[in-house]
Design a protein around this motif. Structure first.
Motif, PDB file in Angstrom:
ATOM      1  N   LEU A   1       0.828  -1.209   0.000  1.00 37.58           N
ATOM      2  CA  LEU A   1       0.000   0.000   0.000  1.00 37.58           C
ATOM      3  C   LEU A   1       0.861   1.257   0.000  1.00 37.58           C
ATOM      4  N   LEU A   2       1.971   1.238   0.722  1.00 41.77           N
ATOM      5  CA  LEU A   2       2.826   2.425   0.809  1.00 41.77           C
ATOM      6  C   LEU A   2       3.509   2.747  -0.516  1.00 41.77           C
ATOM      7  N   SER A   3       3.545   1.797  -1.431  1.00 45.65           N
ATOM      8  CA  SER A   3       4.142   2.091  -2.741  1.00 45.65           C
ATOM      9  C   SER A   3       3.316   3.109  -3.513  1.00 45.65           C
ATOM     10  N   ASP A   4       2.042   3.315  -3.120  1.00 46.06           N
ATOM     11  CA  ASP A   4       1.183   4.305  -3.764  1.00 46.06           C
ATOM     12  C   ASP A   4       1.044   5.571  -2.931  1.00 46.06           C
ATOM     13  N   ALA A   5       1.856   5.715  -1.900  1.00 47.49           N
ATOM     14  CA  ALA A   5       1.736   6.869  -1.013  1.00 47.49           C
ATOM     15  C   ALA A   5       2.117   8.155  -1.729  1.00 47.49           C
ATOM     16  N   GLN A   6       1.419   9.259  -1.403  1.00 47.11           N
ATOM     17  CA  GLN A   6       1.683  10.565  -2.006  1.00 47.11           C
ATOM     18  C   GLN A   6       2.765  11.327  -1.253  1.00 47.11           C
TER      19      GLN A   6
END
Length: 697
Positions: free
Chosen positions: A182-187
């Motif tokens: 999920l953190l790979s898509d963090a802004q």
């Protein structure tokens, strides 16, 4: 000071470019035309020094421009506040909440699930504008629902309030890998992961998993629940349930063995264990379970109606409710339909025995001759009794019938050649042709009393394999293949073989007194009466799976002709499902099982075909927990080497600790301003230096 984008620091290499250019310029010879040498003598030494000083200053400014630009891109954070530049670091936060069954316990501070929700709410309360957060539970692992970041704090709080304990169990490693994905898509570049859990030891049982989560530049924080408290009350759990009865019949006792675990540190005496069929308590017993141990208890009750039986074993209410019940199931089929094939004189004894059983609604039967059997559809019968061998043209149909799940009871025949063909077809090998004088008649040598056909028939004080009432045989055709049930001279008198999805029993004598005294013994009706429910029982015992598993079932070929089934879930809600028809059979997908209970599969006519019991992972009953430091060490094993793991107490100061950890100043704005100031200063000084260089000395 920390850097949110440390790779940008590689740009410091470019800071050496101005110095390199400066050194190269020193080596160039500049030709200046002048009319007389007297102008050189008039050059003031102070002007030369001033020019050199400006060049050095230009070198420093140009270097600083690159340095400040690199620092701005690396986004340094100062763990203190500066005016104008703000005091909060924008963060992408993942909150992992353990909502497995053990979180349903209560301690000195109340429900541990409520404590976990409160901790998650306090973490989210530290969010500010620009932050984003995602809340994941252990039951979300493997679910089809897509979890994403949100900046809507009200929506996040609503999701946290709805979190409740579930029977699904997952591992710490699975939760961390889901957070890493999920953190790979963090802004935001600043990333945080909070794991809120009671740190039960079964969460960390997948340490052999070679896939470790990568949290480079991410703050991983543990928030243990219930570390300094004690679970209130004792805890008994139903660890497992096993149906002992091999043949299940209406109005006949079903024997069940239940294993009860005491996960508390106190002995339990006289605990009531109850068994229920279709929601109705049918029997109960008491058991003593020492602290930390498992004890078994036998329960027995008779089902009163055919169809699927949703059964359970329960213990009394205690500290952990979810493990107080364990489901199991079985299907009690309707009256088996039996086809008896044989000449009248060969089937007479079989017919007399079946007449006695048919009156009790135990089964139905139909009589036919060997040649007339070719006009019948074997699929309409649950069991076929061959008292006489049918024409050889029927062998292929019989084999197909058995492979698809049919059942066959095969008696020996005078035509040993045709009997041999059938025996080899169904895995018994070639039979022997044994003829003896009446004075030297053969008998049984031993019997497998543990076989389901004889379960409960003989007294328990006899050995497992011993002789029973033996028939005297003057003619027999024993075999050497299959599973031997009753042995005799030169082979097996009674044997069993599995062919495809069906079962076959072979008896080495014809059911007539011309071959032996077998039809006159008490064993003859016993074998016939018990072989019919035994052979016809295919999917009686329901399968078992864990909550959270993706349940798929290969339907037997004899049940998968239509490919459409009715599924009744644990709440008794029915839906129609289409199975995927494959050459090996029909695959019925029941999806991810989110709740404990019994699911029943029926045909379109409403007849129960098979059942599935879904239960929680019994490891949740072992209420053993890691301390804070032990849990921190365990979590570190799931992460890439070098990842730092912190720990916070789940108390009222949690929000403040989270906020203080996020406090700081992102200095990139400051360095951008400094780079601009240096650039303007460099332009001014460079212009003045150019003017001074152009003026004649």
């Amino acid at each position: 000071m920390t850097f949110l984008n440390p790779l940008a620091l590689l740009g410091f290499i470019a800071a050496g470019i101005p110095l390199l250019l400066h050194l190269l310029n020193l080596r160039k010879l500049k030709t200046i035309e002048f009319s007389t040498l007297r102008f050189v003598k008039e050059l003031q030494k102070t002007q030369i020094r001033k020019l050199k000083l400006q060049q050095i200053l230009l070198l420093v400014l140009r270097t600083l421009i690159i340095v400040f630009a690199v620092l701005a891109f690396s986004r340094p954070i100062l763990r203190s506040t500066l005016p104008v530049f703000g005091a909060h670091v924008k963060s992408s936060v993942v909150v992992l909440v353990d909502n497995s069954a053990s979180m349903d316990c209560s301690d000195d501070k109340g429900s541990r699930m409520k404590q976990a929700r409160d901790a998650a709410l306090r973490i989210c309360s530290a969010l500010q504008d620009g932050d984003e957060v995602a809340v994941l539970t252990s039951s979300d692992v493997g679910a089809l629902q897509k979890i994403s970041f949100s900046r809507n704090l009200a929506l996040i709080n609503e999701r946290v309030q709805k979190i409740h304990s579930t029977p699904r169990t997952t591992s710490c490693g699975s939760m961390l890998r889901m957070a890493s994905s999920l953190l790979s898509d963090a802004q935001n570049v600043n990333k945080e992961v909070y794991l809120i859990s009671d740190m039960q030891q079964n969460m960390f049982e997948d340490l052999q998993d070679s896939v470790r989560s990568s949290f480079e530049g991410t703050r991983v924080v543990l928030v243990p629940i219930g570390q300094k408290t004690t679970i209130l009350g004792q805890n008994l759990g139903v660890d497992s349930v096993a149906v002992i009865s091999a043949i299940i019949q209406r109005d006949k006792p079903v024997d069940v063995e239940a294993f009860i675990r005491n996960s508390s540190d106190q002995d339990v005496h006289g605990a009531v264990v109850a068994m229920s069929f279709n929601g109705q308590r049918v029997t109960q017993a008491a058991v003593d379970v020492p602290a930390g141990q498992v004890r078994s208890i036998l329960l027995s009750a008779s089902p009163q109606q055919s169809g699927a039986v949703r059964a359970s074993v329960d213990v009394e209410t205690d500290a952990l409710e979810l493990d107080n019940r364990r489901y199991f199931s079985f299907v009690l089929p309707p009256q088996p339909n039996v086809l008896v094939v044989g000449d009248p004189e060969r089937r007479s004894f079989v017919e007399q025995v079946l007449k006695l059983g048919s009156g009790s609604d135990a089964f139905r039967y139909q009589l036919t001759g060997p040649t007339q059997s070719a006009t019948l559809n074997y699929d309409n019968f649950d069991v076929v009794l061959l008292c006489s061998n049918p024409p050889s043209g029927e062998n292929a149909r019989l084999e197909e019938y058995v492979r698809k799940g049919g059942a066959l009871f095969l008696f020996a025949d005078d035509d040993i050649r045709s009997t041999g063909v059938l025996c080899q077809l169904f895995g018994f090998g070639n039979p022997s042709d044994l003829h003896l004088d009446a004075t030297a008649a053969a008998g049984f040598t031993n019997t497998d009393r543990q076989h389901p056909l004889f379960q409960g028939v003989f007294s328990s004080n006899n050995s497992a394999r011993a002789t029973v009432e033996s028939a005297k045989m003057t003619h027999a055709e024993p075999v050497h293949g299959g599973q031997e049930i009753i042995a005799m001279q030169d082979g097996s008198f009674l044997a069993e073989s599995r062919v495809g999805e069906g079962k076959v029993l072979y008896c080495a004598v014809s059911p007539t007194v011309q071959w032996s005294t077998f039809p006159l013994t008490g064993l003859f009706p016993t074998i016939l009466f018990r072989s019919i429910p035994y052979l016809s029982a295919h999917e009686q015992l329901g399968s078992s799976s864990l909550c959270g598993s993706n349940l798929q079932y290969m339907m037997p070929k004899r049940l998968s002709s239509s490919g459409r089934f009715v599924v009744s879930d644990p709440t008794m809600v029915e839906s129609t499902r289409d199975a995927a028809l494959l050459p090996a059979g029909a695959v019925l997908s029941l999806g991810i099982q989110d709740q404990c209970g019994v699911t029943v599969v029926k045909n379109p006519q409403g007849q129960a075909l098979c059942s599935f019991a879904v239960n929680h992972d019994r490891s949740e009953s072992r209420l053993q927990f890691f301390t804070g430091n032990e849990a921190q060490s365990q979590v570190t094993k799931h992460l890439r080497e070098g990842t730092l793991v912190e720990q916070l107490d789940a108390d009222s100061s949690l929000a403040g600790a989270v906020a203080r950890a996020r406090m700081g100043t992102e200095l990139w704005k400051l360095f951008v301003v400094l780079a601009i100031v240096c650039a303007i200063t460099e332009m001014i000084i460079a212009r003045r230096t150019a003017i001074m260089s152009a003026q004649p000395a």
